[in-house]
Each structure stands twice: as structure tokens, then as C-alpha cells.
Design a protein around this motif. Structure first.
Motif, PDB file in Angstrom:
ATOM      1  N   PHE A   1       0.817  -1.200   0.000  1.00 10.52           N
ATOM      2  CA  PHE A   1       0.000   0.000   0.000  1.00 10.52           C
ATOM      3  C   PHE A   1       0.857   1.258   0.000  1.00 10.52           C
ATOM      4  CE2 PHE A   1      -3.839  -2.427   1.268  1.00 10.52           C
ATOM      5  CZ  PHE A   1      -4.744  -1.826   0.403  1.00 10.52           C
ATOM      6  N   SER A   2       2.026   1.192   0.604  1.00  6.73           N
ATOM      7  CA  SER A   2       2.935   2.343   0.608  1.00  6.73           C
ATOM      8  C   SER A   2       3.358   2.695  -0.813  1.00  6.73           C
ATOM      9  CB  SER A   2       4.165   2.034   1.460  1.00  6.73           C
ATOM     10  OG  SER A   2       3.798   1.686   2.779  1.00  6.73           O
ATOM     11  N   PHE A   3       3.669   1.682  -1.629  1.00  5.01           N
ATOM     12  CA  PHE A   3       4.084   1.933  -3.001  1.00  5.01           C
ATOM     13  C   PHE A   3       2.928   2.526  -3.823  1.00  5.01           C
ATOM     14  CE2 PHE A   3       6.494  -2.177  -2.082  1.00  5.01           C
ATOM     15  CZ  PHE A   3       7.509  -1.495  -1.438  1.00  5.01           C
ATOM     16  N   ILE A   4       1.747   1.960  -3.645  1.00  7.97           N
ATOM     17  CA  ILE A   4       0.584   2.452  -4.399  1.00  7.97           C
ATOM     18  C   ILE A   4       0.310   3.912  -4.047  1.00  7.97           C
ATOM     19  CG2 ILE A   4      -1.891   2.144  -4.770  1.00  7.97           C
ATOM     20  CD1 ILE A   4      -1.477  -0.842  -4.147  1.00  7.97           C
ATOM     21  N   LEU A   5       0.360   4.219  -2.759  1.00 13.11           N
ATOM     22  CA  LEU A   5       0.032   5.567  -2.301  1.00 13.11           C
ATOM     23  C   LEU A   5       1.062   6.592  -2.760  1.00 13.11           C
ATOM     24  CD1 LEU A   5      -2.065   7.048  -0.499  1.00 13.11           C
ATOM     25  CD2 LEU A   5      -0.464   6.774   1.387  1.00 13.11           C
ATOM     26  N   ILE A   6       2.340   6.289  -2.591  1.00 11.07           N
ATOM     27  CA  ILE A   6       3.371   7.267  -2.946  1.00 11.07           C
ATOM     28  C   ILE A   6       3.470   7.426  -4.459  1.00 11.07           C
ATOM     29  CG2 ILE A   6       5.394   5.749  -3.137  1.00 11.07           C
ATOM     30  CD1 ILE A   6       5.213   9.123  -1.256  1.00 11.07           C
ATOM     31  N   THR A   7       3.189   6.351  -5.222  1.00  9.68           N
ATOM     32  CA  THR A   7       3.189   6.449  -6.689  1.00  9.68           C
ATOM     33  C   THR A   7       2.050   7.341  -7.153  1.00  9.68           C
ATOM     34  OG1 THR A   7       4.173   4.246  -6.917  1.00  9.68           O
ATOM     35  CG2 THR A   7       3.048   5.148  -8.837  1.00  9.68           C
ATOM     36  N   MET A   8       0.888   7.198  -6.529  1.00 11.72           N
ATOM     37  CA  MET A   8      -0.238   8.071  -6.863  1.00 11.72           C
ATOM     38  C   MET A   8       0.110   9.522  -6.552  1.00 11.72           C
ATOM     39  SD  MET A   8      -4.108   8.140  -5.273  1.00 11.72           S
ATOM     40  CE  MET A   8      -4.681   6.700  -6.146  1.00 11.72           C
ATOM     41  N   GLY A   9       0.738   9.757  -5.402  1.00 13.79           N
ATOM     42  CA  GLY A   9       1.130  11.120  -5.042  1.00 13.79           C
ATOM     43  C   GLY A   9       2.107  11.717  -6.038  1.00 13.79           C
ATOM     44  N   ALA A  10       3.032  10.893  -6.552  1.00 17.96           N
ATOM     45  CA  ALA A  10       3.998  11.385  -7.538  1.00 17.96           C
ATOM     46  C   ALA A  10       3.316  11.700  -8.871  1.00 17.96           C
ATOM     47  CB  ALA A  10       5.110  10.359  -7.732  1.00 17.96           C
ATOM     48  N   LYS A  11       2.383  10.840  -9.300  1.00 19.43           N
ATOM     49  CA  LYS A  11       1.686  11.068 -10.568  1.00 19.43           C
ATOM     50  C   LYS A  11       0.823  12.326 -10.519  1.00 19.43           C
ATOM     51  CE  LYS A  11       1.512   6.269 -12.174  1.00 19.43           C
ATOM     52  NZ  LYS A  11       0.632   5.106 -12.495  1.00 19.43           N
ATOM     53  N   LEU A  12       0.291  12.623  -9.344  1.00 20.30           N
ATOM     54  CA  LEU A  12      -0.542  13.829  -9.184  1.00 20.30           C
ATOM     55  C   LEU A  12       0.284  15.058  -8.840  1.00 20.30           C
ATOM     56  CD1 LEU A  12      -3.504  12.263  -7.162  1.00 20.30           C
ATOM     57  CD2 LEU A  12      -3.504  12.932  -9.572  1.00 20.30           C
ATOM     58  N   ASP A  13       1.624  14.918  -8.850  1.00 24.70           N
ATOM     59  CA  ASP A  13       2.552  16.025  -8.561  1.00 24.70           C
ATOM     60  C   ASP A  13       2.383  16.576  -7.148  1.00 24.70           C
ATOM     61  OD1 ASP A  13       3.691  15.972 -11.134  1.00 24.70           O
ATOM     62  OD2 ASP A  13       2.056  17.178 -11.945  1.00 24.70           O
ATOM     63  N   ILE A  14       1.924  15.739  -6.231  1.00 22.98           N
ATOM     64  CA  ILE A  14       1.810  16.173  -4.839  1.00 22.98           C
ATOM     65  C   ILE A  14       3.157  16.030  -4.134  1.00 22.98           C
ATOM     66  CG2 ILE A  14       0.636  15.795  -2.637  1.00 22.98           C
ATOM     67  CD1 ILE A  14      -1.709  14.651  -4.201  1.00 22.98           C
ATOM     68  N   VAL A  15       3.846  14.915  -4.381  1.00 20.21           N
ATOM     69  CA  VAL A  15       5.144  14.675  -3.747  1.00 20.21           C
ATOM     70  C   VAL A  15       6.239  14.723  -4.805  1.00 20.21           C
ATOM     71  CG1 VAL A  15       4.111  13.233  -1.951  1.00 20.21           C
ATOM     72  CG2 VAL A  15       4.969  12.161  -4.027  1.00 20.21           C
TER      73      VAL A  15
END
Length: 455
Positions: free
Chosen positions: A361-375
């Protein structure tokens, strides 16, 4: 004629290198997981030579997560999950809050936005069920009180992550990333509802869908799934029985994600939990074991493929802080929360070791954040590197618990022996005194299995 076979190539490279490095890890007396992770690094995009298809590897790893969570459900009856809610729910929520705040502090120190720190902290707060189950299964703790509590704790974390994954896209603009359009169904609910905004409508829809799935499984799945197993068992075909188990696990997992918006893993968990009421549940568990083990290996290989070794040189202090949160802060928070909720030191130590890692779940969450330019991109590298280090360290933590338990057992035996040898104290102490291991709850004791289907 030459042709591309990315799936076969990925499987051959993944399994072949996992075997070689796993064998080397065993010879060096290291956890087998270490070998699987190194295999992923070798065929990953950050090392020279052959690069496996990361997309295919991730999907194959997802199959491993589905089958493993299905196996967890087979060990659980609904009453088992309810039995640990008094500890798992407040404990998991408190631990998530502590880890998230710690991650936000690191993000602030790195100069990230508040939204980036929030996503980073949430990604560090959830432990990997796959890694935990490997540790519990190796020690035959899955069906004990400690095992049920640890798995229940992680199930609560997974539920929180499902909600986070649904809410992050509509909140992306507020979190400093690319604003995403609100789902049409949420807009309709917001227009119909009085005083309900799009975000509140999204939360409401998510809760309604998840609740509908749970009710459907408890009311219908609890009866239909065992009936299907018994019907297929009467055909006396082992092949059809094995196929029915896999079809139920994968079908329910996919249906849960497609129709109700929950994760594959949680859908598979509920499928297994409903199947646990059947007398054929033990047979179903045996039939899926080889596939569970094989695809679990691919999960660890896919984690290794995401690891960028350059992060060790470019961000050493940030990586050290990330690992400290995963292994130190989370474990400490879990330990003291369990103690504060009235449980003993043994339970607290088991929960602490269980939480000292992160995963799927950590990978899914941080990947989503990167794709949305949040992180920023380095946030994803830090999460993956922290996951890899914590996955390697986690078996060592459980090994320390094993040694502690062995010393405790030896001390009790020595005390019992000294009492037996001392006539003056013999009357005060029972003749046999030995530690009593955690017994499985009544609901999860081995059930009588029907004769396996014939060949």
C-alpha cells in the motif's frame, strides 16, 4: 521467427534470479527475502543489463498479494476479527497518526509542501501484510491470539489506506498537486444532498460502497461460497476443486475492486474469511499454497525493481530519518499503544515487530502522489528504499523475539527444575511447570476437513 515474450521473460528472470540469490542468502544465513529483493534490483531499471517489464512484474506481484490475503481470510472467522477490534482499531488509528506526523516533520525539514509531507507520512504508516504473514507463518503464529491481533491491526490499516486512495485524487489540488475532476457520481450526490460538498459526497459514496460489499459478503457470500465448495467437492475432481478455489479468490477480489472500489487484497481477504466457515477450508488452503508462495516471491522481486541505489548517496540523512520512522517510531508507537490498552509485554513486542516495515500500500500511495505532482520524485525513492531496508531488517527483529522467548522458556524450565529438586519447596509448586504458548481462538481451531476430492 523471433517474437517478443515480455511475460515469459519476466517470469523466467524473476523466478530464476530469485532462486539463485535466495540460495545464496540461505548459505549466508540471511533471510530468503534478502535474496528475492537483490534479484529485483539486478533486473530493475536502475542497474545495467537486462531490465524486466516493471508493469508486468507489478501485476504478477498483485496476484501474490491477492492469494496471500485470501489465505489469511481462510484462517479467520468473522468473530475472530471482531474479537480483536478493541485493540486493533484504536491501536492502528493511533499508530497511523503518530507515523504520519513524523513523516510530515521529515517533509517539512526537506522543504516539501504540507500536502507532500502528509502523503509521505501516510505512506510510511502502513505495514505490509505480505511481509507480516511470512514472519507469522514461519513461526506458526497465524492462528494464535498474537497472530490474529497483528493481522487485524493491519486490516484496519488497509481499510484506512483504501479510504485515502479514494480521497487523494479529488483533494490533489488542495494538497498542492494537479487538481483532478470529481467523479460524476459524487457531483450528483453533492447536488442532491443538502449542504454536502463534492469531497463529503466522495467520502459518503466510498463508505456506502465498502459497507455494501461487507454486507453482501456476510449475508450472501457466507452461504454461497461454502455451498459452491461442497458442490464441487462432490464431483470428486481435485482439478475442479482447485480451480473453483482460485476462481472464487480472484473473482471476488476483482469484483470488490471493480464494483465497490475496495482493494483487491481486501476483497480476497473477505472471500477467504467467508470460505473459512466451510469444512473444506483446510483443503482449499492446501490447494492454493504453491501458487501463494510462488507469487509472493514475485512481490518481493517487484519491490527490488523499484529500488534506486543512488538514493543511498544523494539523500543519506533523509533515508536515515525514513528508516528511523519505519523501524523505530512505528514500533515504539505500537508497543506503547498496546501497553496503554491493557495488554502484556509479549503482545506489545509482537505488534511492534509486525509494524516495523512497509510494503504494497505504501508503493501504491506514494506512486499516486507522484503522478498527481503532490510529492517530489525523491519522496518515492525514499519510500521504496525504506521499504527495502525495513523488509530486510524485519526478520531480524522477529529473530530477536524468538531468542527472547527461548530464554524465557529456559528460565521457566530451570525454575521448575530447581523447585522439584528442593524438597522444602516441592509442595508449593506443581510437578510440571512450563510456558503455555498462545492457543488459537475457538473460532479458528482446525476444522474437520472432508475427504479431499479424488484425482
Amino acid at each position: 521467427m523471433p517474437h517478443e515474450t515480455p511475460l515469459i521473460t519476466t517470469l523466467v528472470a524473476g523466478f530464476g534470479l530469485a532462486f539463485l540469490f535466495g540460495l545464496l542468502a540461505q548459505r549466508l544465513k540471511l533471510p530468503l527475502i534478502a535474496g528475492y529483493l537483490v534479484a529485483g534490483v539486478v533486473i530493475g531499471p536502475f542497474t545495467p543489463g537486462y531490465v524486466a517489464d516493471l508493469g508486468l512484474a507489478s501485476e504478477l506481484a498483485e496476484l501474490g498479494v491477492i492469494l496471500l490475503m485470501f489465505g489469511v481470510g481462510l484462517h479467520f472467522a468473522p468473530r475472530d476479527l471482531m474479537a480483536v477490534k478493541a485493540l486493533a482499531v484504536p491501536g492502528a488509528l493511533g499508530q497511523i497518526a503518530v507515523a504520519t506526523l513524523s513523516g510530515m516533520v521529515v517533509g517539512w525539514a526537506m522543504g516539501w509542501t504540507l500536502g507532500a509531507g502528509l502523503i509521505f507520512g501516510i505512506a510510511l504508516s502502513v505495514a505490509s501484510t505480505v511481509v507480516l504473514l511470512r514472519a507469522l507463518q514461519d513461526r506458526e503464529l497465524v492462528q494464535t491470539e498474537k497472530g490474529h491481533t497483528a493481522v487485524g491491526w493491519l486490516i484496519v490499516e488497509d481499510l484506512v489506506m483504501v479510504l485515502a486512495l479514494v480521497l487523494i485524487p479529488p483533494l490533489a489540488g488542495l494538497l498542492g498537486g494537479t487538481a483532478m475532476p470529481v467523479a460524476q457520481e459524487a457531483e450528483i450526490v453533492a447536488e442532491v444532498g443538502i449542504g454536502i460538498g463534492p469531497i463529503a459526497a466522495t467520502i459518503l459514496i466510498t463508505l456506502v460502497k465498502a459497507g455494501a460489499f461487507v454486507v453482501l459478503m456476510l449475508v450472501i457470500g457466507r452461504r454461497v461460497i461454502p455451498w459452491i465448495l461442497h458442490f464441487v467437492a462432490h464431483t470428486r475432481s481435485r482439478e475442479l476443486f482447485r480451480l473453483s478455489v482460485l476462481a472464487i479468490a480472484l473473482g471476488v477480489a476483482y469484483g470488490a475492486a471493480y464494483f465497490f472500489g475496495v482493494s483487491f487484497a481486501l476483497g480476497a481477504f473477505f472471500a477467504g474469511m467467508m470460505m473459512s466457515s466451510s469444512t473444506l477450508s483446510q483443503q482449499a488452503m492446501r490447494e492454493t499454497l504453491p501458487l501463494r508462495d510462488a507469487f509472493a516471491v514475485l512481490f518481493f522481486v517487484s519491490v527490488g525493481m523499484l529500488f534506486n541505489p543512488a538514493i543511498l548517496l544523494t539523500q543519506p540523512l533523509a533515508l536515515l530519518a525514513t528508516v528511523a520512522i519505519i523501524i523505530g517510531v512505528k514500533a515504539a508507537a505500537g508497543f506503547y499503544l498496546v501497553k496503554a490498552l491493557g495488554h502484556g509485554r509479549d503482545m506489545a513486542l509482537t505488534i511492534a515487530a509486525s509494524l516495523a516495515q512497509i510494503g504494497e500500500f505504501s508503493f501504491i500511495l506514494i506512486t499516486m502522489g507522484a503522478k498527481l505532482d503532490i510529492v517530489p520524485p525523491e519522496a518515492r525513492d525514499l519510500v521504496v528504499a525504506g521499504a527495502m531496508i525495513s523488509i530486510l531488517a524485519n526478520p531480524l527483529l522477529f529473530h530477536l523475539l524468538d531468542r527472547r522467548e527461548a530464554r524465557k522458556t529456559e528460565a521457566l524450565r530451570a525454575t521448575a527444575s530447581s523447585h522439584r529438586d528442593d524438597p522444602a519447596r516441592r509442595d508449593d509448586v506443581p510437578d510440571e511447570q512450563a510456558p503455555t504458548p498462545d492457543a488459537p481462538s475457538a473460532a479458528s481451531e482446525a476444522r474437520p476437513s472432508a475427504p479431499p476430492p479424488g484425482a
